[in-house]
Motif scaffolding. Structure first.
Motif, PDB file in Angstrom:
ATOM      1  N   ALA A 262     -32.698 -10.333  37.164  1.00 62.91           N
ATOM      2  CA  ALA A 262     -34.064  -9.818  37.050  1.00 62.91           C
ATOM      3  C   ALA A 262     -34.145  -8.666  36.049  1.00 62.91           C
ATOM      4  CB  ALA A 262     -34.559  -9.356  38.413  1.00 62.91           C
ATOM      5  N   HIS A 266     -35.283 -11.157  28.686  1.00 58.40           N
ATOM      6  CA  HIS A 266     -35.480 -12.612  28.621  1.00 58.40           C
ATOM      7  C   HIS A 266     -34.874 -13.176  27.340  1.00 58.40           C
ATOM      8  CE1 HIS A 266     -37.490 -16.440  29.397  1.00 58.40           C
ATOM      9  NE2 HIS A 266     -37.795 -16.468  28.111  1.00 58.40           N
ATOM     10  N   LEU A 296     -39.858 -15.141  38.646  1.00 57.26           N
ATOM     11  CA  LEU A 296     -39.521 -14.888  37.246  1.00 57.26           C
ATOM     12  C   LEU A 296     -39.557 -16.165  36.413  1.00 57.26           C
ATOM     13  CD1 LEU A 296     -36.534 -12.408  37.743  1.00 57.26           C
ATOM     14  CD2 LEU A 296     -38.836 -11.851  36.935  1.00 57.26           C
ATOM     15  N   HIS A 341     -42.410 -10.129  31.284  1.00 59.51           N
ATOM     16  CA  HIS A 341     -42.699 -11.463  31.829  1.00 59.51           C
ATOM     17  C   HIS A 341     -44.205 -11.739  31.785  1.00 59.51           C
ATOM     18  CE1 HIS A 341     -42.729 -14.860  34.665  1.00 59.51           C
ATOM     19  NE2 HIS A 341     -43.720 -14.228  35.274  1.00 59.51           N
TER      20      HIS A 341
END
Length: 439
Positions: A262, A266, A296, A341
């Motif tokens: 987490a 990304h 996610l 995100h």
């Protein structure tokens, strides 16, 4: 007593000289070992040190005799009466073995013992400097596990003194493939290669060394906040059979894997690890973390306040589990990942959006929304432009002239293909109807 001891030693020295000149290896080794035994039994530590130096420097001394001297004297280290005597004996043996390739393993073990004493005295820097003198990866006769254990000790001392650059350099001397056990090759080496020494009893097994290695690498990567690398290290520990068999061990590690996934920025590697972790059946034992990973992956906006209220207790409880606390920096980075995100989700659903609406979706102020979007554009995680005059964010990729021409060419090709297909169908229908009329 001292005079008797000196007389006995003198007699043995004469025997040693005769055997050495006659090139009698076994008798020479026996003579030098007897001299050391006499000094040790009489607890004459100063004489023991003097005799070690004297015997090793005698003219034409045999290599086998020097090896026997060093190996026998090393057995006396743990039986010294005090620390000062122990250090003196280690230093004497270190001096004797310096530069002699046939006692390089013994010298490495002596350096390790001396470094341990220095560390116990609080002299971490000195201990690290001592250990760095030895390059055990070049020792052909040293057992594989002992080599790895020695290098890991070098890495640990560098981390303890916060010398992270040298710790990284030393850690590269160990390949992760070294921890893969191949029983057929190990058996072949054991039978055919008698030169390789057996590792001492206090050296951990290969799988234990694997865990130590990855725990040290976690320390290194956490210092640099490389969350994805930390996650990969925990993944490697999670794969050890002894860990997988004990829920008390794998549950805290799996929690850490989820947290660091987490926290990781990304990218394709993070997405791959995220998907593979979600497929793990053990994740059902910690449903909250399974939900976190699913959020996610789902292309929906995540409300930070809702997420934090749900996971704040879990985040705080990590300090009592394996691997230690995540820290305040990690909490800030988690919020950052949630914002990133959300920006990616918005970019998927909108080609153009007003900056005000964009900030509302992210639950941020206009300035913060613009800052986070700009950071992602700079890091090339996203393609976007902000028109401040109109207050519009555009997520469309601006194409160059070649790309536009190629797009037109492809569209025309598709159009002509459809026209040709339509003409063919019309012609076919016409022929069928004409044939029907004739009938």
């Amino acid at each position: 007593m001292a005079e008797i001891l000196e007389a006995q030693v003198e007699a043995l020295l004469n025997v040693e000289k005769q055997m050495r000149n006659a090139n009698e290896v076994a008798e020479t080794k026996k003579a030098v070992c007897n001299i050391l035994s006499l000094c040790f039994e009489a607890r004459a530590w100063k004489m023991l040190n003097d005799q070690i130096v004297l015997l090793s420097k005698r003219r034409g001394q045999l290599k086998q005799a020097v090896t026997a001297i060093v190996q026998q004297a090393m057995q006396y280290i743990d039986q010294t009466p005090d620390l000062e005597t122990r250090i003196e004996l280690i230093k004497t043996l270190n001096t004797v073995s310096a530069g002699k390739i046939y006692v390089e393993i013994e010298r490495a073990r002596l350096i390790k013992s001396l470094a341990k004493i220095k560390e116990e005295q609080g002299l971490i820097d000195e201990a690290a400097e001592l250990m760095q003198e030895i390059a055990v990866e070049t020792f052909g006769a040293m057992a594989k596990t002992e080599k790895i254990a020695f290098i890991l000790e070098q890495v640990r001392l560098c981390l303890d003194r916060q010398d992270y650059v040298r710790a990284q350099i030393l850690s590269r001397r160990i390949s992760p493939r070294a921890f893969e056990v191949d029983s057929s090759k190990a058996e072949l080496k054991h039978k055919g290669d008698a030169v390789v020494e057996v590792a001492p009893a206090d050296i951990p097994s290969l799988l234990q060394l694997k865990r130590i290695y990855y725990e040290l690498m976690i320390r290194y990567y956490r210092h640099h906040n490389e969350y994805l690398e930390v996650c990969r290290c925990y993944k490697a520990i999670y794969g050890i059979p002894s860990v997988k068999e004990d829920p008390g061990q794998w549950i805290p590690i799996l929690r850490k894997i989820c947290w660091y996934l987490a926290l990781a920025p990304h990218d394709p590697m993070q997405s791959s690890l995220l998907n593979s972790t979600l497929e793990d059946k053990n994740l059902s034992e910690i449903p909250k973390f399974k939900l976190l990973l699913k959020q996610l992956l789902t292309m929906e906006v995540i409300l930070w306040t809702t997420l934090w209220n749900e996971f704040e207790v879990e985040f705080a409880s990590e300090k009592n589990l394996l691997g230690g606390p995540l820290g305040e920096k990690a909490a800030e980075d988690l919020r950052q990942r949630v914002i990133e995100h959300n920006i990616l989700v918005v970019s998927e659903y909108y080609s153009r959006i007003s900056l005000k609406r964009f900030a509302e979706l992210l639950c941020l102020s206009l300035q913060d929304a613009e800052k986070h979007l700009s950071d992602m554009v700079v890091s090339k995680a996203l393609v976007a432009k902000i028109d401040r005059a109109t207050g519009v964010v555009c997520f469309q990729v601006v194409k160059d002239s070649n790309a536009v021409l190629n797009s037109w060419s492809m569209n025309l090709e598709k159009l002509l293909g459809l026209v040709e297909k339509s003409c063919h169908q019309i012609h076919k229908e016409t022929i069928v109807h004409k044939a029907a009329l004739k009938v």
